[in-house]
Motif scaffolding. Structure first.
Motif, PDB file in Angstrom:
ATOM      1  N   VAL A  66      -2.855   9.739   2.967  1.00 52.72           N
ATOM      2  CA  VAL A  66      -4.296   9.626   3.227  1.00 52.72           C
ATOM      3  C   VAL A  66      -5.066  10.379   2.155  1.00 52.72           C
ATOM      4  CG1 VAL A  66      -6.148  10.249   4.830  1.00 52.72           C
ATOM      5  CG2 VAL A  66      -4.021   9.262   5.706  1.00 52.72           C
ATOM      6  N   ARG A  67      -4.623  11.603   1.850  1.00 46.74           N
ATOM      7  CA  ARG A  67      -5.316  12.407   0.834  1.00 46.74           C
ATOM      8  C   ARG A  67      -5.247  11.746  -0.544  1.00 46.74           C
ATOM      9  NH1 ARG A  67      -6.787  17.174   3.022  1.00 46.74           N
ATOM     10  NH2 ARG A  67      -5.803  17.629   5.021  1.00 46.74           N
ATOM     11  N   VAL A 126      -7.774   8.989  -0.721  1.00 46.26           N
ATOM     12  CA  VAL A 126      -9.117   9.534  -0.949  1.00 46.26           C
ATOM     13  C   VAL A 126      -9.269   9.919  -2.420  1.00 46.26           C
ATOM     14  CG1 VAL A 126     -10.668  11.462  -0.429  1.00 46.26           C
ATOM     15  CG2 VAL A 126      -9.488  10.266   1.432  1.00 46.26           C
ATOM     16  N   ALA A 127      -8.249  10.546  -2.973  1.00 50.26           N
ATOM     17  CA  ALA A 127      -8.286  10.927  -4.388  1.00 50.26           C
ATOM     18  C   ALA A 127      -8.444   9.701  -5.275  1.00 50.26           C
ATOM     19  CB  ALA A 127      -7.027  11.702  -4.757  1.00 50.26           C
ATOM     20  N   ASN A 128      -7.913   8.561  -4.785  1.00 48.89           N
ATOM     21  CA  ASN A 128      -8.011   7.317  -5.565  1.00 48.89           C
ATOM     22  C   ASN A 128      -9.274   6.522  -5.247  1.00 48.89           C
ATOM     23  OD1 ASN A 128      -5.642   7.725  -6.985  1.00 48.89           O
ATOM     24  ND2 ASN A 128      -4.376   6.756  -5.427  1.00 48.89           N
ATOM     25  N   GLY A 129     -10.164   7.104  -4.419  1.00 49.82           N
ATOM     26  CA  GLY A 129     -11.469   6.480  -4.268  1.00 49.82           C
ATOM     27  C   GLY A 129     -11.855   5.994  -2.884  1.00 49.82           C
ATOM     28  N   ALA A 130     -10.943   6.074  -1.898  1.00 53.43           N
ATOM     29  CA  ALA A 130     -11.314   5.623  -0.550  1.00 53.43           C
ATOM     30  C   ALA A 130     -12.397   6.534   0.024  1.00 53.43           C
ATOM     31  CB  ALA A 130     -10.082   5.632   0.359  1.00 53.43           C
ATOM     32  N   ARG A 131     -13.479   5.936   0.493  1.00 53.56           N
ATOM     33  CA  ARG A 131     -14.612   6.730   0.988  1.00 53.56           C
ATOM     34  C   ARG A 131     -15.018   6.386   2.415  1.00 53.56           C
ATOM     35  NH1 ARG A 131     -13.131   9.483  -1.957  1.00 53.56           N
ATOM     36  NH2 ARG A 131     -14.059  10.675  -3.631  1.00 53.56           N
ATOM     37  N   GLU A 148     -10.073  12.095  10.722  1.00 48.94           N
ATOM     38  CA  GLU A 148     -10.262  13.539  10.499  1.00 48.94           C
ATOM     39  C   GLU A 148      -9.655  13.971   9.172  1.00 48.94           C
ATOM     40  OE1 GLU A 148      -9.082  16.329  13.526  1.00 48.94           O
ATOM     41  OE2 GLU A 148     -10.125  15.150  15.054  1.00 48.94           O
ATOM     42  N   VAL A 149      -8.425  13.519   8.909  1.00 48.98           N
ATOM     43  CA  VAL A 149      -7.763  13.891   7.654  1.00 48.98           C
ATOM     44  C   VAL A 149      -8.545  13.333   6.464  1.00 48.98           C
ATOM     45  CG1 VAL A 149      -5.659  13.650   6.265  1.00 48.98           C
ATOM     46  CG2 VAL A 149      -5.489  14.041   8.726  1.00 48.98           C
ATOM     47  N   MET A 150      -9.030  12.097   6.604  1.00 50.88           N
ATOM     48  CA  MET A 150      -9.807  11.478   5.527  1.00 50.88           C
ATOM     49  C   MET A 150     -11.089  12.278   5.254  1.00 50.88           C
ATOM     50  SD  MET A 150     -11.700   7.775   5.473  1.00 50.88           S
ATOM     51  CE  MET A 150     -12.997   8.390   6.562  1.00 50.88           C
ATOM     52  N   LEU A 151     -11.826  12.620   6.326  1.00 51.13           N
ATOM     53  CA  LEU A 151     -13.087  13.352   6.140  1.00 51.13           C
ATOM     54  C   LEU A 151     -12.830  14.727   5.546  1.00 51.13           C
ATOM     55  CD1 LEU A 151     -14.960  12.329   9.409  1.00 51.13           C
ATOM     56  CD2 LEU A 151     -15.369  11.503   7.091  1.00 51.13           C
ATOM     57  N   ASP A 152     -11.749  15.371   5.986  1.00 53.76           N
ATOM     58  CA  ASP A 152     -11.381  16.674   5.434  1.00 53.76           C
ATOM     59  C   ASP A 152     -11.099  16.557   3.928  1.00 53.76           C
ATOM     60  OD1 ASP A 152     -10.655  19.484   5.940  1.00 53.76           O
ATOM     61  OD2 ASP A 152      -8.682  18.820   5.284  1.00 53.76           O
ATOM     62  N   ALA A 153     -10.389  15.504   3.548  1.00 53.50           N
ATOM     63  CA  ALA A 153     -10.054  15.310   2.135  1.00 53.50           C
ATOM     64  C   ALA A 153     -11.309  15.011   1.314  1.00 53.50           C
ATOM     65  CB  ALA A 153      -9.047  14.171   1.999  1.00 53.50           C
TER      66      ALA A 153
END
Ligand code: FES
Length: 56
Positions: free
Chosen positions: A14-15, A18-23, A47-52
């Motif tokens: 998941v992180r 996000v690093a690759n652009g998922a928003r 939750e993990v996505m928003l944290d990242a």
């Protein structure tokens, strides 16, 4: 740890997404497949996505 057991998606995956652009959650699903089966992981994955995203 696994966030999504159905699709074997880890918090690291998941992180990385996000690093690759998922928003948002749809982009996260497209990148990882998280939450596309039983759906029980959606809250945790979000939750993990928003944290990242916040950590960036
Ligand atoms: Fe993620 Fe079932 S645990 S879809």
């Amino acid at each position: 740890m696994y966030v999504c057991v159905c699709n074997s998606v880890s918090d690291k995956a998941v992180r990385k997404a996000v690093a690759n652009g998922a928003r948002n959650f749809i982009e996260l699903q497209q990148a990882t497949g998280v939450g596309t089966c039983c759906g029980k992981c959606v809250g945790c994955a979000r939750e993990v996505m928003l944290d990242a995203i916040e950590a960036e």
